[in-house]
Design an enzyme around this catalytic site. Structure first.
Site, PDB file in Angstrom:
ATOM      1  N   SER A 124       0.810  -1.220   0.000  1.00  0.00           N
ATOM      2  CA  SER A 124       0.000   0.000   0.000  1.00  0.00           C
ATOM      3  C   SER A 124       0.846   1.275   0.000  1.00  0.00           C
ATOM      4  O   SER A 124       0.341   2.346   0.318  1.00  0.00           O
ATOM      5  CB  SER A 124      -0.923  -0.001   1.218  1.00  0.00           C
ATOM      6  OG  SER A 124      -0.144  -0.040   2.401  1.00  0.00           O
ATOM      7  N   CYS A 125       2.096   1.181  -0.369  1.00  0.00           N
ATOM      8  CA  CYS A 125       3.030   2.303  -0.278  1.00  0.00           C
ATOM      9  C   CYS A 125       3.079   3.085  -1.593  1.00  0.00           C
ATOM     10  O   CYS A 125       3.552   2.572  -2.613  1.00  0.00           O
ATOM     11  CB  CYS A 125       4.409   1.744   0.080  1.00  0.00           C
ATOM     12  SG  CYS A 125       5.754   2.911  -0.010  1.00  0.00           S
ATOM     13  N   ALA A 126       2.599   4.328  -1.572  1.00  0.00           N
ATOM     14  CA  ALA A 126       2.598   5.166  -2.777  1.00  0.00           C
ATOM     15  C   ALA A 126       4.015   5.461  -3.247  1.00  0.00           C
ATOM     16  O   ALA A 126       4.292   5.464  -4.455  1.00  0.00           O
ATOM     17  CB  ALA A 126       1.850   6.473  -2.502  1.00  0.00           C
TER      18      ALA A 126
ATOM     19  N   CYS B 217       6.549   3.573  -2.932  1.00  0.00           N
ATOM     20  CA  CYS B 217       7.051   2.337  -3.542  1.00  0.00           C
ATOM     21  C   CYS B 217       6.591   2.237  -4.994  1.00  0.00           C
ATOM     22  O   CYS B 217       7.362   1.865  -5.884  1.00  0.00           O
ATOM     23  CB  CYS B 217       6.582   1.114  -2.766  1.00  0.00           C
ATOM     24  SG  CYS B 217       7.193   1.036  -1.070  1.00  0.00           S
ATOM     25  N   ARG B 218       5.340   2.590  -5.240  1.00  0.00           N
ATOM     26  CA  ARG B 218       4.814   2.568  -6.612  1.00  0.00           C
ATOM     27  C   ARG B 218       5.553   3.579  -7.473  1.00  0.00           C
ATOM     28  O   ARG B 218       5.868   3.300  -8.640  1.00  0.00           O
ATOM     29  CB  ARG B 218       3.309   2.839  -6.615  1.00  0.00           C
ATOM     30  CG  ARG B 218       2.489   1.673  -6.080  1.00  0.00           C
ATOM     31  CD  ARG B 218       0.997   1.864  -6.313  1.00  0.00           C
ATOM     32  NE  ARG B 218       0.429   2.993  -5.595  1.00  0.00           N
ATOM     33  CZ  ARG B 218      -0.001   2.961  -4.342  1.00  0.00           C
ATOM     34  NH1 ARG B 218       0.075   1.851  -3.643  1.00  0.00           N
ATOM     35  NH2 ARG B 218      -0.516   4.030  -3.775  1.00  0.00           N
TER      36      ARG B 218
END
Length: 134
Positions: free
Chosen positions: A9-11, A13-14
């Site tokens: 759920s890590c923005a 990371c995306r």
């Protein structure tokens, strides 16, 4: 090869993943919640930090506050054990290769993972553009 440590759920990371793909950089991704970090992973990451354990801990995380860890008085072995049991304690994403480390996503800092010849070419293009506009 670049290692990219992420969580689902890590923005940030995306963003890191997208940047690596846009720049055609090969990487291996490890979701720290699906594939448990190893002691070796942590030692490699820590070996590339400037400030040691403090650099990789998410001090704002609920887990950190719930555990009430005294970072000043734990051994490296204890620290590694705590992280292995609580992977949500580490900041994400973490990108590493054989000599570089980046914690979190920063569009300027992540450029250090581009090959040197690519960075030189981009700098030359930027300098030429500045001269034309000057």
């Amino acid at each position: 090869m670049i290692m990219l440590y992420t969580s689902p759920s890590c923005a940030s990371c995306r963003k890191a993943r997208a940047w690596l793909e846009e720049n055609n950089l090969e990487y291996l991704e490890k979701n720290i919640f699906k594939e448990q970090l190893t002691e070796y992973d942590l030692k490699v990451i820590l070996s590339l930090t400037e400030n040691g354990t403090e650099e990789i801990i998410s001090f704002r995380s609920q887990i950190f506050h719930d555990l009430t860890i005294d970072m000043e008085n734990i051994s490296l072995k204890e620290f590694i054990h705590i992280i292995l049991e609580n992977p949500g304690l580490i900041r994400r994403p973490i990108l590493i290769d054989d000599k570089r480390l980046q914690i979190g996503f920063n569009e300027e800092d992540i450029r250090r993972f581009l090959p040197r010849d690519v960075r030189k070419l981009e700098l030359k293009k930027l300098q030429e553009k500045l001269l034309i506009n000057y």
